[in-house]
Design an enzyme around this catalytic site. Structure first.
Site, short mmCIF file in Angstrom:
data_model
loop_
_atom_site.label_atom_id
_atom_site.label_comp_id
_atom_site.label_asym_id
_atom_site.label_seq_id
_atom_site.Cartn_x
_atom_site.Cartn_y
_atom_site.Cartn_z
N HIS A 279 -27.91 30.06 -10.24
CA HIS A 279 -27.21 30.17 -8.97
C HIS A 279 -28.11 29.82 -7.79
CE1 HIS A 279 -24.29 31.35 -6.06
NE2 HIS A 279 -25.14 32.19 -5.49
N CYS A 280 -29.42 29.84 -7.96
CA CYS A 280 -30.31 29.71 -6.79
C CYS A 280 -30.80 28.29 -6.53
CB CYS A 280 -31.51 30.65 -6.96
SG CYS A 280 -31.09 32.39 -6.81
N ILE A 281 -31.55 27.73 -7.47
CA ILE A 281 -32.31 26.52 -7.18
C ILE A 281 -31.41 25.31 -6.89
CG2 ILE A 281 -34.05 24.94 -8.09
CD1 ILE A 281 -35.25 27.28 -9.60
N ILE A 283 -28.65 25.34 -5.32
CA ILE A 283 -27.80 25.62 -4.17
C ILE A 283 -28.61 25.94 -2.91
CG2 ILE A 283 -26.14 27.31 -3.25
CD1 ILE A 283 -24.96 27.44 -6.09
N ASP A 284 -29.63 26.77 -3.06
CA ASP A 284 -30.33 27.31 -1.90
C ASP A 284 -30.87 26.25 -0.94
OD1 ASP A 284 -29.74 29.63 -3.14
OD2 ASP A 284 -31.80 30.26 -3.53
#
Length: 441
Positions: A279-281, A283-284
Site C-alpha cells: 500500500h505504501c511504496i 502510492i506515497d
C-alpha cells in the site's frame, strides 16, 4: 451534542488516564496496520475497541478468528481476554479516550490522492467526539493533511487541539512478513498540532512502543513517512531501469548486484522485480508530487522513478510474449500461470501487487490466466480488478499443463526444483532460477 468544554481540565484527565493505564483506545480500520496495533495495545493491558465498516471483519474478530495470515486465532483470543472487541457502531466513539485512524489512502483513477477514507472516518467520529479525547492519524498522506483537513473539522465542532482535545500525526511503519521487527520494536515518529498534543500522543504510544521519535510538528511527521517510502521507490526504480539495460546487454543484473554489494561502504543493494507492490511504496510518492505542485515545484526525479516502476508489469508481459514467440506460440490462447499473488514473498498481502496487473495485461491480450499462491487461496476483492479464481495446486501434471509460468513472487513454499523439472517455460521476475527453460525478466 452539548457544547464542548474549553477547559484544559479535560486534557489533564486524559493525561491521568493515559499515565495510569486506564485509558481506552479506539482503532479505526482493522487491516494490516490497525489490527497489529490493536493487539499490541491489548498485550500491554490497554483496553481496545476496534472499529471497521466491514461487518465480516468485525464478526470474525468477535468470534476469535483472524483474516490476516500472520495473526493467529490465538493472538485474537489473547486480545479478547484483555478486553479487545470490534464494532461497526461509530457511536461507541464516546467510550474511548483516543482514536487512532488506520484507514487506506489510495490514489484515484487520475493518480490523485484519495483521502475519502480518512475524511469519511473523521466525519463518522465527530458526532460522537467529546472533550478530552485524542485523535491520531496514522494513514500516509501529504504534508499538511492533519493541519488542513483534520484540525478544521474539529474546530467546526468546537474542539481546539491543545485546549480541549489533542491531535497528532504518527505514521504507520508496518512491514508485513518482517519477523525481525514487531510493532513494538519499530520506532514511532510522532508530531503534534501543539506541544501539549505531542506530549499526550507520545505518552499514549509509549505504553506500547519501545522508542518514540518526536518531531517538531505534524507536517514534519507526514513528510518523514513520505521520504522513507520515496527513498525506496526511487532506488527500486533505478535498479529496475538497470535491469532493463542489463537485459539488453545480456548481463545478469542479479550477479551485478551481488558483486556490487561486496563494497563495504557507499552502496546499498536493492532488488529489481515485476513492479512495486504494497500500500505504501507504489502510492506515497504521488502524494508528495501532488502537494508539491501547490508550491510550484515539479518533482521530476520522483515522477521518473514512478514511471519506470509503473512500466515493469508491461516489461514482464513483453518478455512473456517474446519467450512464447520463440516457441512458436502467441500470447492469445496460451495458458499462463502466475506464481505468487502477494506483493512480496511469504505473506498474504496483495495490495497493489504487480502480479495482479500482469494477470490483467495478459488477459487483455487473450491469454487464459491462472495463479498459484499458498498464502492466497482465493482471489481477493479489489476495486479495480476481478478474477473468479482460486489458487492452483502445483502438481507435476498441473505445472506441465501450462504454456508458461511466471514467477511474480518468490515464496519460499514453492518447490523450485519441481518447477524447473516440469514447466515448459518459466519467466522469472525475481532472479530466483536458472535453466534452459528459464527466461529472466
Amino acid at each position: 451534542m452539548p457544547a464542548p468544554s474549553t477547559s484544559t481540565n479535560s486534557l489533564a484527565d486524559l493525561s491521568e488516564r493515559i499515565t495510569s493505564g486506564q485509558c481506552v483506545i479506539g482503532i479505526y480500520g482493522l487491516g494490516y496496520v490497525g489490527l497489529p496495533l490493536a493487539l499490541r495495545f491489548a498485550e500491554v493491558g490497554i483496553r481496545v475497541l476496534g472499529f471497521d465498516i466491514d461487518p465480516l471483519k468485525v464478526e470474525t474478530l468477535n468470534r476469535g478468528g483472524s483474516y490476516i495470515e500472520r495473526i493467529t486465532s490465538s493472538d485474537i483470543e489473547r486480545a479478547r481476554a484483555a478486553g479487545f472487541s470490534a464494532t461497526t457502531d461509530f457511536s461507541r466513539t464516546t467510550e474511548v479516550d483516543a482514536q487512532i485512524i488506520c484507514v487506506p489512502t489510495p490514489l484515484d483513477e487520475h493518480h490523485q490522492p484519495d483521502l475519502s477514507y480518512v475524511t469519511d472516518t473523521v466525519d463518522s467520529i465527530l458526532p460522537h467526539f467529546r472533550a478530552g479525547q485524542l485523535m491520531s492519524l496514522e494513514s500516509t498522506t501529504w504534508p499538511g493533511t492533519t493541519d488542513e483537513l483534520l484540525a478544521p473539522r474539529l474546530k467546526q465542532c468546537g474542539f481546539t487541539p491543545g485546549t480541549n482535545c489533542a491531535l497528532v500525526y504518527s505514521p504507520e511503519r508496518e512491514d508485513p512478513g518482517n519477523a525481525h521487527f514487531t510493532t513494538a520494536q519499530i520506532p514511532k515518529v510522532i508530531g503534534g498540532v501543539t506541544e501539549t498534543c505531542l506530549q499526550l500522543g507520545t505518552a499514549l504510544y509509549e505504553k506500547a512502543i519501545e522508542r518514540m521519535v518526536p518531531v517538531s510538528n505534524t507536517r514534519a511527521a507526514e513528510m518523514t513517512k513520505l521520504l522513507e517510502n520515496i527513498h525506496r521507490a526511487v532506488n527500486i526504480g533505478l535498479v529496475n531501469e538497470m535491469k532493463i539495460v542489463a537485459d539488453r546487454m545480456d548481463i545478469d543484473i542479479h550477479e551485478v548486484i551481488r558483486a556490487a554489494a561486496t563494497k563495504p561502504f557507499g552502496f546499498v543493494p536493492y532488488t529489481p522485480g515485476p513492479g512495486l507492490g504494497g500500500h505504501c511504496i507504489p502510492i506515497d510518492p504521488f502524494y508528495l508530487t501532488w502537494k508539491a505542485k501547490e508550491y510550484g515545484i515539479n518533482t521530476r526525479f520522483i515522477e521518473l522513478a514512478g514511471e519506470i516502476n509503473h512500466y515493469m508489469p508491461h516489461w514482464v508481459v513483453q518478455k512473456v510474449a517474446d519467450a512464447l514467440n520463440e516457441r512458436a506460440k502467441a500470447v492469445k490462447g496460451s495458458r499462463i500461470l502466475v506464481l505468487g499473488l502477494a506483493y512480496k514473498k511469504n505473506i498474504d498481502d496483495t495490495r497493489e501487487s504487480p502480479a495482479v496487473e500482469i494477470m490483467s495485461l495478459l488477459q487483455d491480450k487473450g491469454a487464459i490466466v491462472a495463479y498459484a499462491d499458498p498464502h492466497v487461496p482465493t482471489f481477493p476483492r479489489k476495486r479495480d480488478y476481478h478474477f473468479d479464481l482460486h489458487s492452483v495446486e502445483l502438481t507435476p501434471d498441473n505445472i506441465s499443463s501450462y504454456d508458461c509460468l511466471i514467477i511474480a513472487t518468490d515464496h519460499d513454499a514453492f518447490d523450485y526444483q519441481a518447477l524447473t523439472t516440469h514447466a515448459k517455460l518459466l519467466v522469472d521476475t525475481r532472479g530466483r532460477m536458472h535453466g534452459k527453460n528459464v527466461v529472466s525478466a
